[in-house]
Design a protein around this motif. Structure first.
Motif, short mmCIF file in Angstrom:
data_model
loop_
_atom_site.label_atom_id
_atom_site.label_comp_id
_atom_site.label_asym_id
_atom_site.label_seq_id
_atom_site.Cartn_x
_atom_site.Cartn_y
_atom_site.Cartn_z
N ARG A 36 6.93 -0.50 8.54
CA ARG A 36 6.84 0.89 8.12
C ARG A 36 8.15 1.29 7.44
NH1 ARG A 36 5.73 3.71 13.66
NH2 ARG A 36 7.42 2.28 14.14
N TYR A 37 8.07 2.37 6.70
CA TYR A 37 9.25 2.88 6.00
C TYR A 37 10.41 3.09 6.97
CZ TYR A 37 11.66 5.78 2.51
OH TYR A 37 12.56 6.29 1.62
N GLU A 60 7.57 -3.42 -5.60
CA GLU A 60 6.11 -3.43 -5.76
C GLU A 60 5.76 -3.71 -7.21
OE1 GLU A 60 4.42 0.22 -4.43
OE2 GLU A 60 2.36 -0.50 -4.70
N ARG A 67 1.98 -2.71 -0.79
CA ARG A 67 1.79 -1.64 0.19
C ARG A 67 0.39 -1.73 0.74
NH1 ARG A 67 4.44 3.48 -1.75
NH2 ARG A 67 2.86 4.38 -0.40
N GLU A 68 0.25 -1.34 1.96
CA GLU A 68 -1.06 -1.43 2.59
C GLU A 68 -1.21 -0.21 3.48
OE1 GLU A 68 -2.59 -4.47 5.82
OE2 GLU A 68 -2.09 -5.43 3.92
N SER A 69 -2.25 0.57 3.26
CA SER A 69 -2.50 1.72 4.13
C SER A 69 -3.18 1.22 5.39
CB SER A 69 -3.40 2.73 3.42
OG SER A 69 -2.84 3.07 2.18
N ALA A 70 -2.45 1.21 6.47
CA ALA A 70 -2.99 0.68 7.71
C ALA A 70 -3.97 1.68 8.31
CB ALA A 70 -1.87 0.39 8.69
N PRO A 71 -5.06 1.19 8.90
CA PRO A 71 -6.07 2.07 9.52
C PRO A 71 -5.53 2.71 10.80
CG PRO A 71 -6.59 -0.25 9.88
CD PRO A 71 -5.40 -0.22 8.99
N ALA A 75 -2.01 4.05 11.39
CA ALA A 75 -2.09 5.31 10.66
C ALA A 75 -0.87 5.56 9.80
CB ALA A 75 -2.33 6.48 11.62
N THR A 76 -0.44 4.53 9.11
CA THR A 76 0.68 4.72 8.20
C THR A 76 0.61 3.61 7.17
OG1 THR A 76 3.06 4.92 8.04
CG2 THR A 76 2.22 3.32 9.60
N THR A 77 1.48 3.66 6.20
CA THR A 77 1.48 2.58 5.22
C THR A 77 2.46 1.51 5.67
OG1 THR A 77 3.24 3.42 3.83
CG2 THR A 77 1.05 4.29 3.44
N TYR A 79 4.54 -2.05 4.52
CA TYR A 79 5.04 -2.83 3.40
C TYR A 79 5.05 -4.30 3.78
CZ TYR A 79 6.39 1.63 1.49
OH TYR A 79 6.35 2.91 1.01
#
Lengths: 215, 215
Positions: A36-37, A60, A67-71, A75-77, A79
């Motif tokens: 995560r960031y 990127e 980047r991947e939007s995690a479910p 619940a976050t993006t 890297y």
DNA sequence: CGGCATCCTCTTTGATACTG
DNA sequence: CAGTATCAAAGAGGATGCCG
């Protein structure tokens, strides 16, 4: 970063990863996997948040990071490194081997993060007794405890604690890393403030170069 | 460069060589050996002279470079790498291997210097016939002609011309490097403007990976 | 809180001019 | 040839604001 505009593979590589912080971001993603960031911020003490954002975008665009939007469980993006990004591992390894010469004289002001231990461990430690029983070393330094697990010829590192480790090493990062890299014997390290619990003999199993005094 | 202040070998290495131009200066000194200031300027197209001066001083302070006042035949100061500087060779090699992926798509605006050929040659070419007679390849690209000499299992590169080379390769740098790295067959390269003289068969002796079409 | 975007100051770079 | 001096422009670092 402005391109060097040279038709040379080294210059081309530096066009992509030569910016300040860029290779350290790759280091974090190599060591931690998808991050995560804020995990990256924590592993890169000193980076300005705008720079981290800018670098991630450049990485990127350059095809090194995805980047991947995690479910919802996360619940976050997240890297991740792409294959091209992971291919930088030998570059980081070579830099680390070269930079190791500066580790014995720390300024005392440096920040240390426990997950960085994975580098010296994989560089300097080997399981010298692949048939022996598994052993666990708990390392207490940096921001959180870490575990070195030695079993079946493999030496692995992860964050966390063990219920009953065979050996505990506790002290400041230069001393602990000095022991793990074989640059300090346990006796020397104890003189520098290292505290140990358990069987110091397990160091003999993992230490790649046997130091002068392994007692 | 401002220090990252991290107790990590990679960060320590980048504290020393992470500045813009620094690793390219090391590249020049590795490839050329002792060099005059103007030789370095020529091998680093685009560098500002004040930056070259500043970087050389930093490298000297960091113990990577040594200045030497050469006696009258040269009558100038020469810059040499120290052992610590030469130890960066694996870092440059790893970076070059990683950066090689960007070579097939040149922008067409890049500068090329013939002595940079030594990198792809040592990376991609091998003497596949150590008992065979010596062969010489003259490469005409970049700022001056260069020679690849293959004999007794060794492949060496140097600047200059030969009286009667076995093969001459002439064209723009991407095409020549494409051939030398095995990414282009001679036939493909000719379509891209490569001109050859002599026995194209000598490429079969040195080419490490045999391409699809070596005719 | 996670994930940025903005604003401001300070440093570094790059281009050019100049000197021993 | 071997650099140093000057200066505008770009980039880095730090603080803070915003938004789901």
């Amino acid at each position: 970063m402005r391109s060097y505009n040279q038709y040379c593979a080294v210059a081309k590589a530096l066009d992509v990863v030569g910016d300040r912080w860029t290779l350290l971001i790759v280091r974090e993603l190599l060591l931690r996997g998808g991050s995560r960031y804020t995990d990256l911020q924590h592993g890169l003490p000193g980076i300005a948040t705008n720079l981290l954002g800018a670098r991630l975008k450049e990485l990127e665009d350059g095809g090194l990071v995805r980047r991947e939007s995690a479910p919802p469980p996360v619940a976050t993006t997240l890297y991740h490194l792409t294959d091209a990004g992971r291919d930088l591992q030998p570059v980081l390894a070579a830099l680390g081997r070269w930079g190791a010469r500066f580790m014995p004289e720390p300024t005392g002001e440096e920040v240390f993060r426990s997950h960085w231990l994975a580098f010296p461990v994989s560089e300097f430690l080997r399981d010298g007794e692949p048939e022996g029983p598994p052993v666990t070393i708990e390392v207490r330094t940096g921001d959180q405890p870490a575990l070195i697990e030695v079993a079946g010829g493999e030496v692995t590192t992860r964050l966390g604690t063990a219920p009953s480790p065979d050996l505990v090493l506790e002290g400041d990062a230069p001393t602990v890393v000095g022991v793990l890299s074989g640059m300090l014997s346990l006796a020397e390290a104890r003189r520098l403030g290292l505290r140990t619990e358990g069987s110091a003999a397990v160091m003999r199993r993992v230490r790649y170069r046997v130091p002068a005094d392994a007692s």
